[in-house]
Design a protein around this motif. Structure first.
Motif, mmCIF file in Angstrom:
data_model
loop_
_atom_site.group_PDB
_atom_site.id
_atom_site.type_symbol
_atom_site.label_atom_id
_atom_site.label_comp_id
_atom_site.label_asym_id
_atom_site.label_seq_id
_atom_site.Cartn_x
_atom_site.Cartn_y
_atom_site.Cartn_z
ATOM 1 N N PRO A 6 0.835 -1.209 0.000
ATOM 2 C CA PRO A 6 0.000 0.000 0.000
ATOM 3 C C PRO A 6 0.867 1.256 0.000
ATOM 4 C CG PRO A 6 0.059 -0.971 2.181
ATOM 5 C CD PRO A 6 0.759 -1.939 1.271
ATOM 6 N N THR A 7 0.360 2.303 -0.603
ATOM 7 C CA THR A 7 1.075 3.577 -0.628
ATOM 8 C C THR A 7 0.468 4.524 0.409
ATOM 9 O OG1 THR A 7 -0.380 4.352 -2.407
ATOM 10 C CG2 THR A 7 1.735 3.375 -3.041
ATOM 11 N N PHE A 8 1.320 5.387 0.949
ATOM 12 C CA PHE A 8 0.907 6.262 2.039
ATOM 13 C C PHE A 8 1.116 7.724 1.664
ATOM 14 C CE2 PHE A 8 1.787 2.225 3.963
ATOM 15 C CZ PHE A 8 0.856 2.105 4.992
ATOM 16 N N LEU A 77 -4.648 14.272 -1.883
ATOM 17 C CA LEU A 77 -3.908 13.007 -1.862
ATOM 18 C C LEU A 77 -4.696 11.819 -2.400
ATOM 19 C CD1 LEU A 77 -2.236 13.195 1.679
ATOM 20 C CD2 LEU A 77 -1.143 13.625 -0.529
ATOM 21 N N ALA A 78 -6.017 11.931 -2.453
ATOM 22 C CA ALA A 78 -6.868 10.763 -2.687
ATOM 23 C C ALA A 78 -6.554 10.011 -3.975
ATOM 24 C CB ALA A 78 -8.334 11.184 -2.677
ATOM 25 N N ALA A 79 -6.183 10.710 -5.001
ATOM 26 C CA ALA A 79 -5.938 10.054 -6.282
ATOM 27 C C ALA A 79 -4.557 9.405 -6.369
ATOM 28 C CB ALA A 79 -6.095 11.058 -7.416
ATOM 29 N N ILE A 83 -3.501 4.991 1.546
ATOM 30 C CA ILE A 83 -3.723 5.288 2.956
ATOM 31 C C ILE A 83 -3.293 6.721 3.237
ATOM 32 C CG2 ILE A 83 -3.214 4.645 5.346
ATOM 33 C CD1 ILE A 83 -4.555 2.389 3.873
ATOM 34 N N VAL A 84 -4.153 7.463 3.926
ATOM 35 C CA VAL A 84 -3.820 8.820 4.357
ATOM 36 C C VAL A 84 -3.488 8.793 5.844
ATOM 37 C CG1 VAL A 84 -4.786 11.093 4.843
ATOM 38 C CG2 VAL A 84 -5.145 10.049 2.605
ATOM 39 N N TRP A 163 -5.471 7.797 10.651
ATOM 40 C CA TRP A 163 -5.193 7.169 9.370
ATOM 41 C C TRP A 163 -6.495 6.606 8.806
ATOM 42 C CZ3 TRP A 163 -6.391 2.152 8.211
ATOM 43 C CH2 TRP A 163 -6.644 1.295 9.289
ATOM 44 N N GLY A 164 -6.583 6.567 7.500
ATOM 45 C CA GLY A 164 -7.778 6.018 6.875
ATOM 46 C C GLY A 164 -7.514 5.632 5.437
ATOM 47 N N ARG A 165 -8.295 4.684 4.955
ATOM 48 C CA ARG A 165 -8.206 4.286 3.545
ATOM 49 C C ARG A 165 -8.918 5.338 2.701
ATOM 50 N NH1 ARG A 165 -6.726 -1.354 3.401
ATOM 51 N NH2 ARG A 165 -7.011 -2.339 5.445
ATOM 52 N N THR A 166 -8.250 5.824 1.683
ATOM 53 C CA THR A 166 -8.804 6.929 0.897
ATOM 54 C C THR A 166 -10.127 6.555 0.237
ATOM 55 O OG1 THR A 166 -7.377 6.239 -0.953
ATOM 56 C CG2 THR A 166 -6.594 8.043 0.435
ATOM 57 N N VAL A 167 -10.285 5.295 -0.150
ATOM 58 C CA VAL A 167 -11.526 4.890 -0.803
ATOM 59 C C VAL A 167 -12.718 5.080 0.126
ATOM 60 C CG1 VAL A 167 -11.321 2.460 -0.099
ATOM 61 C CG2 VAL A 167 -12.612 3.054 -2.173
#
Length: 307
Positions: A6-8, A77-79, A83-84, A163-167
């Motif tokens: 996963p990318t952060f 950052l979402a696109a 993970i944010v 932290w949260g998953r962008t989707v």
């Protein structure tokens, strides 16, 4: 999102001292898996104060209204990331923190967001020491002190990491307010997300919260704004309860207000540093409480007169 890699993306919310924001961003360069992108979210009109910090860290700047800081930074950052990770200036995350989070999101696909509270504090005296904010090189405070702070202290006064998953973050409204403390904003975001998957709240020992001393600023406005926000949240919950719509929350407002009042009273009486700030902060809390009680009495009186 790749289940294996996963990318952060990192969001640092900057409001006060650019040196604290620089310390937070600098720590991410020691991560084994550096963030794909970092952004510095600042209130409109403060971009110039943080421009040099952002340039030095190769981070972008997102300038927005206070209430939109987190939402606008996530949108940037979402696109690009899966993970944010968001935190406020001065919260320094160890490389181990990201390693633990990375393992967690790979192993638990149903875990969509979380908040880690940061009880470990680094107090940095700025008088006569230049701008040395090498937090990692400073001695650690006793573990017992950190543990007690995590148990006793008001959540709104603790450093926090969200932290949260962008989707999933795209599906909710994210609100921030400096007066309410970023920890409160993060926990309220979890309340919105809990119906969509598993959310977690924990206390981490792999981060430290840097505080600059001495703190001579008045705390009245911040104390007033913080308690007012807690009262507004409590009133909203009371209204929801009246129609049977109360939902479980990650933030116990009654306990939070009690912790806040007791801690500030003790710090204003017994604190060795920043007593003026704590005392004026407490005065702001008391003023907000008085105003909230006055409004409540007025509403009750008006309702009685309508009968």
């Amino acid at each position: 999102m790749s289940a294996i890699d996963p990318t952060f993306g990192v969001i640092v919310i900057g409001r006060g001292d650019p040196r604290l924001a620089a310390a937070t961003l600098a720590a991410t360069r020691a991560w084994r898996h550096p963030p794909t992108r970092a952004v510095l979210a600042v209130p409109k009109g403060r971009e110039h104060a943080f421009a040099a910090v952002a340039a030095a860290a190769s981070a972008g700047i997102v300038a927005a209204a206070e209430s939109d800081l987190l939402a606008d930074a996530v949108a940037v950052l979402a696109a690009e990331v899966d993970i944010v990770v968001a935190t406020s200036e001065g919260v320094v995350l160890d490389a181990a923190w990201l390693a633990i989070l990375r393992d967690h999101v790979i192993l638990y696909a149903d875990s969509i967001a979380g908040v880690d509270l940061v009880p470990r504090v680094v107090k940095i005296a700025t008088e006569g020491t230049g701008a040395d904010l090498a937090v990692a090189d400073r001695p650690h405070e006793p573990s017992l002190v950190s543990w007690l702070r995590g148990v006793i202290r008001a959540r709104s006064l603790l450093g926090a990491v969200f932290w949260g998953r962008t989707v999933t973050l795209r599906q909710i409204g994210l609100d921030t307010t400096g007066e309410g403390g970023d920890a409160v904003s993060f926990l309220l975001a979890l309340d919105q997300l809990r119906r969509r998957g598993r959310t977690t709240v924990g206390v981490t020992r792999h981060a430290r919260h840097a505080r600059l001393l001495p703190e001579r600023r008045t705390g009245f406005d911040v104390g007033y704004g913080l308690y007012r926000r807690l009262e507004q949240l409590a009133e909203a919950r009371r209204a929801a309860a009246a129609v049977g719509g109360v939902a479980p929350s990650h933030l116990d407002l009654a306990v939070e207000r009690l912790r806040l009042t007791v801690e500030l009273a003790l710090r204003s009486l017994l604190g060795t540093g920043g007593r003026h700030n704590a005392a004026t902060f407490l005065n702001g809390v008391r003023a907000a409480r008085r105003d909230a009680l006055a409004v409540r009495r007025t509403v009750v009186r008006d309702l009685r007169e309508l009968r």
